[in-house]
Write a protein that holds these residues in place. Structure first.
Motif, short mmCIF file in Angstrom:
data_model
loop_
_atom_site.label_atom_id
_atom_site.label_comp_id
_atom_site.label_asym_id
_atom_site.label_seq_id
_atom_site.Cartn_x
_atom_site.Cartn_y
_atom_site.Cartn_z
N GLU A 1 0.83 -1.22 0.00
CA GLU A 1 0.00 0.00 0.00
C GLU A 1 0.86 1.26 0.00
N GLU A 2 1.97 1.22 0.75
CA GLU A 2 2.88 2.37 0.79
C GLU A 2 3.50 2.60 -0.59
N LEU A 3 3.88 1.52 -1.27
CA LEU A 3 4.45 1.61 -2.61
C LEU A 3 3.43 2.22 -3.58
N LYS A 4 2.19 1.78 -3.50
CA LYS A 4 1.14 2.33 -4.37
C LYS A 4 0.96 3.83 -4.12
N LYS A 5 1.02 4.23 -2.86
CA LYS A 5 0.90 5.65 -2.52
C LYS A 5 2.07 6.44 -3.12
N GLN A 6 3.27 5.88 -3.02
CA GLN A 6 4.45 6.54 -3.59
C GLN A 6 4.32 6.66 -5.10
N ILE A 7 3.81 5.64 -5.76
CA ILE A 7 3.62 5.67 -7.21
C ILE A 7 2.62 6.76 -7.58
N LYS A 8 1.51 6.83 -6.86
CA LYS A 8 0.50 7.85 -7.13
C LYS A 8 1.08 9.25 -6.95
N GLU A 9 1.85 9.45 -5.89
CA GLU A 9 2.47 10.75 -5.65
C GLU A 9 3.46 11.09 -6.75
N LEU A 10 4.19 10.08 -7.23
CA LEU A 10 5.15 10.29 -8.31
C LEU A 10 4.43 10.64 -9.61
N ILE A 11 3.32 9.97 -9.89
CA ILE A 11 2.53 10.29 -11.09
C ILE A 11 2.08 11.75 -11.03
N ILE A 12 1.57 12.17 -9.90
CA ILE A 12 1.06 13.53 -9.74
C ILE A 12 2.18 14.56 -9.87
N SER A 13 3.31 14.32 -9.20
CA SER A 13 4.39 15.31 -9.23
C SER A 13 5.13 15.34 -10.57
N SER A 14 5.43 14.17 -11.13
CA SER A 14 6.20 14.15 -12.37
C SER A 14 5.40 14.63 -13.57
N LEU A 15 4.08 14.46 -13.53
CA LEU A 15 3.23 14.89 -14.65
C LEU A 15 2.49 16.19 -14.35
N GLU A 16 2.81 16.78 -13.18
CA GLU A 16 2.23 18.06 -12.77
C GLU A 16 0.71 18.06 -12.85
N LEU A 17 0.10 17.04 -12.26
CA LEU A 17 -1.36 16.94 -12.21
C LEU A 17 -1.85 17.69 -10.98
N GLU A 18 -1.90 19.00 -11.08
CA GLU A 18 -2.14 19.88 -9.93
C GLU A 18 -3.46 19.65 -9.22
N ASP A 19 -4.51 19.30 -9.95
CA ASP A 19 -5.83 19.15 -9.33
C ASP A 19 -6.14 17.71 -8.95
N THR A 20 -5.10 16.87 -8.90
CA THR A 20 -5.28 15.44 -8.61
C THR A 20 -4.61 15.10 -7.29
N THR A 21 -5.27 14.28 -6.48
CA THR A 21 -4.69 13.80 -5.23
C THR A 21 -4.48 12.28 -5.36
N PRO A 22 -3.64 11.70 -4.52
CA PRO A 22 -3.46 10.24 -4.58
C PRO A 22 -4.78 9.49 -4.44
N GLU A 23 -5.70 10.05 -3.66
CA GLU A 23 -7.00 9.41 -3.45
C GLU A 23 -7.84 9.39 -4.73
N ASP A 24 -7.57 10.32 -5.66
CA ASP A 24 -8.30 10.38 -6.92
C ASP A 24 -7.92 9.26 -7.88
N ILE A 25 -6.74 8.68 -7.68
CA ILE A 25 -6.24 7.65 -8.58
C ILE A 25 -6.55 6.28 -7.98
N LYS A 26 -7.41 5.55 -8.64
CA LYS A 26 -7.78 4.21 -8.17
C LYS A 26 -6.68 3.22 -8.55
N ASP A 27 -6.40 2.28 -7.63
CA ASP A 27 -5.32 1.31 -7.83
C ASP A 27 -5.47 0.50 -9.11
N ASP A 28 -6.70 0.16 -9.47
CA ASP A 28 -6.91 -0.72 -10.62
C ASP A 28 -7.43 0.01 -11.86
N ALA A 29 -7.53 1.34 -11.79
CA ALA A 29 -8.01 2.12 -12.94
C ALA A 29 -6.92 2.23 -14.00
N PRO A 30 -7.31 2.20 -15.27
CA PRO A 30 -6.32 2.36 -16.34
C PRO A 30 -5.65 3.73 -16.23
#
Length: 86
Positions: A2-31
């Protein structure tokens, strides 16, 4: 995992500059591409570089496996977990 998934979500948001997105917005199994998070091929390249830097994993753009790894946060977590055990 779960911690790894959270880190991945945070990396997606920061590296792609998804300013209006939070880790909670990204579902683990969503494309991540297309109908899911809506990423494109440029995003895939940027995310690949960020994953390589943070988790020291090798991703090949030519590999069909890379498409599977980028399918979702779950798939990325499984890939990173399997690579870190090598």
């Amino acid at each position: 995992m779960e911690e790894l998934k959270k880190q991945i979500k945070e990396l997606i948001i920061s590296s792609l500059e998804l300013e209006d997105t939070t880790p909670e917005d990204i579902k683990d199994d969503a494309p991540l591409f297309g109908a899911g998070l809506g990423l494109d091929s440029i995003d895939a390249l940027e995310l690949g570089v960020a994953l390589k830097k943070k988790f020291n994993v090798k991703l090949s753009a030519e590999s069909d496996d890379s498409k599977k790894h980028f399918a979702s946060v779950n798939a990325l977590a499984e890939f990173i977990n399997s690579e870190s055990g090598k």
